[in-house]
Write a protein that holds these residues in place. Structure first.
Motif, PDB file in Angstrom:
ATOM      1  N   ASP A 219       0.943  -1.234   0.087  1.00  0.00           N
ATOM      2  CA  ASP A 219       0.075   0.014  -0.062  1.00  0.00           C
ATOM      3  C   ASP A 219       1.002   1.152  -0.020  1.00  0.00           C
ATOM      4  O   ASP A 219       0.668   2.216   0.741  1.00  0.00           O
ATOM      5  CB  ASP A 219      -0.915   0.020   1.107  1.00  0.00           C
ATOM      6  N   ASP A 220       1.927   1.093  -0.935  1.00  0.00           N
ATOM      7  CA  ASP A 220       2.942   2.355  -0.756  1.00  0.00           C
ATOM      8  C   ASP A 220       3.432   2.775   0.399  1.00  0.00           C
ATOM      9  O   ASP A 220       3.782   3.951   0.546  1.00  0.00           O
ATOM     10  CB  ASP A 220       1.947   3.356  -1.726  1.00  0.00           C
ATOM     11  N   ALA A 221       3.907   1.672   1.128  1.00  0.00           N
ATOM     12  CA  ALA A 221       4.394   2.102   2.538  1.00  0.00           C
ATOM     13  C   ALA A 221       5.190   0.999   2.998  1.00  0.00           C
ATOM     14  O   ALA A 221       5.173  -0.290   2.108  1.00  0.00           O
ATOM     15  CB  ALA A 221       3.461   2.507   3.601  1.00  0.00           C
ATOM     16  N   VAL A 222       5.895   1.046   3.874  1.00  0.00           N
ATOM     17  CA  VAL A 222       6.676  -0.280   4.372  1.00  0.00           C
ATOM     18  C   VAL A 222       6.039  -0.909   5.456  1.00  0.00           C
ATOM     19  O   VAL A 222       5.565  -0.056   6.379  1.00  0.00           O
ATOM     20  CB  VAL A 222       8.074   0.279   4.855  1.00  0.00           C
ATOM     21  N   THR A 223       5.834  -2.002   5.561  1.00  0.00           N
ATOM     22  CA  THR A 223       5.196  -2.608   6.833  1.00  0.00           C
ATOM     23  C   THR A 223       6.153  -3.777   7.187  1.00  0.00           C
ATOM     24  O   THR A 223       6.860  -4.683   6.536  1.00  0.00           O
ATOM     25  CB  THR A 223       3.993  -3.396   6.037  1.00  0.00           C
ATOM     26  N   LEU A 224       6.513  -3.718   8.617  1.00  0.00           N
ATOM     27  CA  LEU A 224       7.318  -4.658   9.142  1.00  0.00           C
ATOM     28  C   LEU A 224       6.769  -5.808   9.495  1.00  0.00           C
ATOM     29  O   LEU A 224       5.605  -6.049  10.019  1.00  0.00           O
ATOM     30  CB  LEU A 224       7.822  -3.739  10.406  1.00  0.00           C
ATOM     31  N   VAL A 225       7.412  -6.780   8.857  1.00  0.00           N
ATOM     32  CA  VAL A 225       6.839  -8.217   8.842  1.00  0.00           C
ATOM     33  C   VAL A 225       7.586  -9.038   9.864  1.00  0.00           C
ATOM     34  O   VAL A 225       6.969 -10.170  10.438  1.00  0.00           O
ATOM     35  CB  VAL A 225       6.717  -8.908   7.586  1.00  0.00           C
ATOM     36  N   ALA A 226       8.686  -8.557  10.467  1.00  0.00           N
ATOM     37  CA  ALA A 226       9.658  -9.397  11.394  1.00  0.00           C
ATOM     38  C   ALA A 226      10.648  -8.490  12.031  1.00  0.00           C
ATOM     39  O   ALA A 226      11.158  -7.656  11.450  1.00  0.00           O
ATOM     40  CB  ALA A 226      10.239 -10.652  10.703  1.00  0.00           C
ATOM     41  N   THR A 227      10.596  -8.524  13.184  1.00  0.00           N
ATOM     42  CA  THR A 227      11.650  -7.697  14.013  1.00  0.00           C
ATOM     43  C   THR A 227      12.404  -8.564  15.235  1.00  0.00           C
ATOM     44  O   THR A 227      11.998  -9.479  15.577  1.00  0.00           O
ATOM     45  CB  THR A 227      11.071  -6.572  14.572  1.00  0.00           C
ATOM     46  N   ARG A 228      13.427  -7.907  15.297  1.00  0.00           N
ATOM     47  CA  ARG A 228      14.296  -8.657  16.611  1.00  0.00           C
ATOM     48  C   ARG A 228      15.152  -7.428  17.318  1.00  0.00           C
ATOM     49  O   ARG A 228      15.884  -6.675  16.869  1.00  0.00           O
ATOM     50  CB  ARG A 228      15.302  -9.536  16.113  1.00  0.00           C
ATOM     51  N   ASP A 229      14.526  -7.123  18.529  1.00  0.00           N
ATOM     52  CA  ASP A 229      14.998  -6.049  19.376  1.00  0.00           C
ATOM     53  C   ASP A 229      16.230  -6.538  19.904  1.00  0.00           C
ATOM     54  O   ASP A 229      16.438  -7.697  20.655  1.00  0.00           O
ATOM     55  CB  ASP A 229      14.102  -5.591  20.268  1.00  0.00           C
ATOM     56  N   THR A 230      17.315  -5.546  20.149  1.00  0.00           N
ATOM     57  CA  THR A 230      18.376  -5.687  20.914  1.00  0.00           C
ATOM     58  C   THR A 230      18.177  -5.743  22.300  1.00  0.00           C
ATOM     59  O   THR A 230      17.073  -5.158  23.092  1.00  0.00           O
ATOM     60  CB  THR A 230      19.336  -4.982  20.459  1.00  0.00           C
ATOM     61  N   GLU A 231      19.129  -6.097  23.132  1.00  0.00           N
ATOM     62  CA  GLU A 231      18.913  -5.884  24.567  1.00  0.00           C
ATOM     63  C   GLU A 231      19.517  -4.617  25.197  1.00  0.00           C
ATOM     64  O   GLU A 231      20.364  -4.004  24.545  1.00  0.00           O
ATOM     65  CB  GLU A 231      19.509  -7.284  25.478  1.00  0.00           C
ATOM     66  N   GLY A 232      19.120  -4.472  26.410  1.00  0.00           N
ATOM     67  CA  GLY A 232      19.658  -3.085  26.942  1.00  0.00           C
ATOM     68  C   GLY A 232      18.816  -2.077  26.967  1.00  0.00           C
ATOM     69  O   GLY A 232      17.509  -1.841  26.279  1.00  0.00           O
ATOM     70  N   PRO A 233      18.996  -0.967  28.033  1.00  0.00           N
ATOM     71  CA  PRO A 233      18.048  -0.072  28.220  1.00  0.00           C
ATOM     72  C   PRO A 233      17.762   1.102  26.991  1.00  0.00           C
ATOM     73  O   PRO A 233      16.908   1.623  27.012  1.00  0.00           O
ATOM     74  CB  PRO A 233      18.725   0.754  29.515  1.00  0.00           C
ATOM     75  N   VAL A 234      19.139   1.237  26.206  1.00  0.00           N
ATOM     76  CA  VAL A 234      18.923   2.162  25.243  1.00  0.00           C
ATOM     77  C   VAL A 234      18.811   1.336  23.888  1.00  0.00           C
ATOM     78  O   VAL A 234      19.574   0.836  23.503  1.00  0.00           O
ATOM     79  CB  VAL A 234      20.065   3.263  25.252  1.00  0.00           C
ATOM     80  N   ARG A 235      17.564   1.498  23.467  1.00  0.00           N
ATOM     81  CA  ARG A 235      17.484   0.557  22.078  1.00  0.00           C
ATOM     82  C   ARG A 235      16.281   1.238  21.266  1.00  0.00           C
ATOM     83  O   ARG A 235      15.464   1.950  21.821  1.00  0.00           O
ATOM     84  CB  ARG A 235      17.247  -0.804  22.430  1.00  0.00           C
ATOM     85  N   VAL A 236      16.027   1.003  20.029  1.00  0.00           N
ATOM     86  CA  VAL A 236      14.966   1.301  19.056  1.00  0.00           C
ATOM     87  C   VAL A 236      14.176  -0.005  19.119  1.00  0.00           C
ATOM     88  O   VAL A 236      14.574  -0.838  18.675  1.00  0.00           O
ATOM     89  CB  VAL A 236      15.403   1.571  17.583  1.00  0.00           C
ATOM     90  N   VAL A 237      12.918   0.254  19.682  1.00  0.00           N
ATOM     91  CA  VAL A 237      12.029  -0.995  19.522  1.00  0.00           C
ATOM     92  C   VAL A 237      11.086  -0.811  18.414  1.00  0.00           C
ATOM     93  O   VAL A 237      10.444   0.351  18.130  1.00  0.00           O
ATOM     94  CB  VAL A 237      10.891  -0.737  20.874  1.00  0.00           C
ATOM     95  N   GLN A 238      10.894  -1.890  17.768  1.00  0.00           N
ATOM     96  CA  GLN A 238      10.047  -1.874  16.350  1.00  0.00           C
ATOM     97  C   GLN A 238       8.981  -2.907  16.421  1.00  0.00           C
ATOM     98  O   GLN A 238       9.296  -4.080  17.322  1.00  0.00           O
ATOM     99  CB  GLN A 238      11.077  -2.123  15.359  1.00  0.00           C
ATOM    100  N   SER A 239       7.731  -2.749  16.130  1.00  0.00           N
ATOM    101  CA  SER A 239       6.764  -3.578  16.233  1.00  0.00           C
ATOM    102  C   SER A 239       6.197  -4.147  14.990  1.00  0.00           C
ATOM    103  O   SER A 239       6.018  -3.511  13.889  1.00  0.00           O
ATOM    104  CB  SER A 239       5.450  -2.882  16.933  1.00  0.00           C
TER     105      SER A 239
END
Length: 273
Positions: A118-138
């Protein structure tokens, strides 16, 4: 009275093996998300030794896939190719997860796979790193095309006519001071991405966040997804971006190989940075 024609013993054995193999495939399909040897043996009521032999034969022929360093099995990509169906989001995620896990381990950053929808990016799989400072993706989240690494990659390898149509109609919304909002500048960026083989988001979508992304191709050489590593700029410096780039490119190339692109490997083995 008509005499019955007896089936040769060898043919009966072949038919029996084929039937058992199909039962194994059906069991793995029913156990979506991963099936172990014990799961399949129990579901098919076959001996473990027989089940193991059949599953290894199906792996060798591409009808089953065993996750590297794991005991679980999934349906192989050959099953979906025979059906003539493109991979859906769940199948893409299942195929990509072993590579994402290893890429996250090596980069120590959050990683994701995105598809064009639909003319956009859809996240289909993610893996968040450990630690207090991180970028969380859904999973399921959507991202704009023009200011994300995943989006730039997905657009850069579209067929020329589709790419031109999309760029002409795209709303280049400004998200940060670094967002590209001039159409000519975005077209130059896409040419650079295609020429270099990767894309960078340098605080263009979210201030303080950087990422590097690369394309993943199917057996026909068509782009099917993009993969990225993303982190806060305090850790994802420009030097760190350069260090992570070959890891992302290697992951993308080997995931392409898993999807049937020639020259790729089936197991994610990475060069450490």
């Amino acid at each position: 009275m008509v005499d019955r024609i007896k089936e040769p013993v060898a043919e009966r054995s072949t038919h029996q093996s084929l039937g058992r193999g199909l039962r194994v495939l059906e069991a793995v399909a029913a156990l979506s998300g991963g099936a172990t040897l014990a799961d399949v043996a129990r579901r098919t009521a076959l001996a473990r030794s027989t089940t193991h032999y059949l599953m290894q034969a199906l792996v060798a022929h591409g009808y089953l896939h065993q996750q590297p360093n794991e005991r679980s099995y999934q349906l192989g990509l050959k099953v979906f190719r025979l059906a003539g169906h493109p991979l859906n989001s769940e199948q893409i995620a299942t195929t990509a997860m072993p590579f994402l896990n290893e890429l996250s381990r090596l980069t120590h950053e959050s990683v994701a796979v995105g598809i064009f929808r639909d003319d956009a990016v859809t996240l289909v799989a993610t893996r968040d790193t450990e630690g207090p400072v991180r970028v969380v993706q859904s999973v399921g989240a959507q991202r704009p095309i023009h200011c994300t690494g995943l989006g730039k990659v997905l657009v850069a390898w579209l067929p020329a006519l589709e790419r031109s149509r999309l760029v002409a109609e795209l709303q280049l919304k400004k998200h940060t001071p670094k967002t590209i909002i001039q159409r000519a500048a975005f077209e130059r960026e896409l040419r650079r991405v295609r020429s270099s083989g990767y894309a960078v988001d340098d605080e263009e979508f979210v201030a303080g966040v950087r990422c590097v992304a690369a394309p993943v191709f199917n057996e026909s050489g068509e782009i099917i997804m993009a993969i990225s590593a993303i982190g806060p700029k305090q850790r994802m410096t420009h030097q760190r971006l350069r260090e992570c780039r070959p890891l992302v490119l290697t992951c993308a190339r080997q995931l392409s190989g898993r999807l049937g692109t020639s020259g790729g490997g089936l197991v994610p083995t990475f060069v450490r940075c």
